[in-house]
Design an enzyme around this catalytic site. Structure first.
Site: not given
Ligand code: IMP
Ligand code: MG
Length: 181
Positions: A100-101, A104, A153, A166
């Site tokens: 995963e990237d 959050d 962010f 990206r």
């Molecule tokens: P989560 O469900 O809140 O854990 O969100 C995960 C997804 O939100 C990641 O796979 C990203 O696509 C996006 N995301 C969360 N934080 C960031 C950020 O700081 N920059 C870019 N994308 C983010």
């Molecule tokens: Mg993502």
């Protein structure tokens, strides 16, 4: 590549990324020796990280991708996940490592883990490039992680804002002038 006022702050440099990935690749190669490793990358954010990570892994492995989309606003996660492209490979009995990237709130990953576990892999773990531990809403276990970053962010190295940035090879925060609330 970028307008010179687009960057607010560079958080992680190319060199730091390279060193960290080498370290992760070594650890993964050791931990998965003799196993049936399959990397599952989450499109599109994890593509850059996965391409670099895979090349530091020295044991036999395969990889596949899954595309999901969470409903809701651009910079927030709702935890409601829709599969846009499923895996091509059957993961039953395989040792799955989700790539995963960024984790959050953890909602996206939590959903995905439940879904993939139901397909009966031998094991399933998570490797994320970035994590924002302070933002977690659900307790998902992150087994390998590159960098724990503050609640900002970020973009670059696979991470996007409105599809952009990206391709930038380091991680940075955007100047607020370029973010539309
Ligand atoms: P989560 O469900 O809140 O854990 O969100 C995960 C997804 O939100 C990641 O796979 C990203 O696509 C996006 N995301 C969360 N934080 C960031 C950020 O700081 N920059 C870019 N994308 C983010
Ligand atoms: Mg993502």
């Amino acid at each position: 590549m970028l307008k010179n006022n687009e960057i607010s702050e560079i958080l992680i440099t190319e060199e730091e990324i390279k060193n960290k990935i080498t370290e992760l690749g070594k650890k993964i190669s050791k931990d998965y020796k003799g196993k049936n490793l399959i990397l599952v990358g989450i499109l599109r954010g994890a593509v850059i990280f996965m391409a670099d990570l895979a090349r530091t892994i020295s044991i036999p492995m395969v990889f596949d991708f899954i595309a999901i989309s969470s409903y809701g606003a651009e910079t927030k996660s709702s935890g409601v996940v829709r599969i846009l492209k499923d895996l091509d490979v059957n993961i039953k009995g395989k040792d799955v490592l989700i790539v995963e990237d960024i984790v959050d709130t953890g909602l996206t990953l939590d959903y995905l883990l439940r879904m993939l576990k139901s397909r009966k892999p031998a094991s399933i773990k998570v490797c994320t490039f970035l994590t924002k531990t302070a933002r977690r809403k659900v307790n998902v276990k992150v087994d390998y992680s590159g960098f724990d970053i503050p609640n900002k962010f970020v973009v670059g190295y696979g991470l996007d804002y409105a599809g952009k940035y990206r391709n930038v090879p380091y991680v940075f925060t955007l100047n607020s002038k370029f973010i539309q609330e």
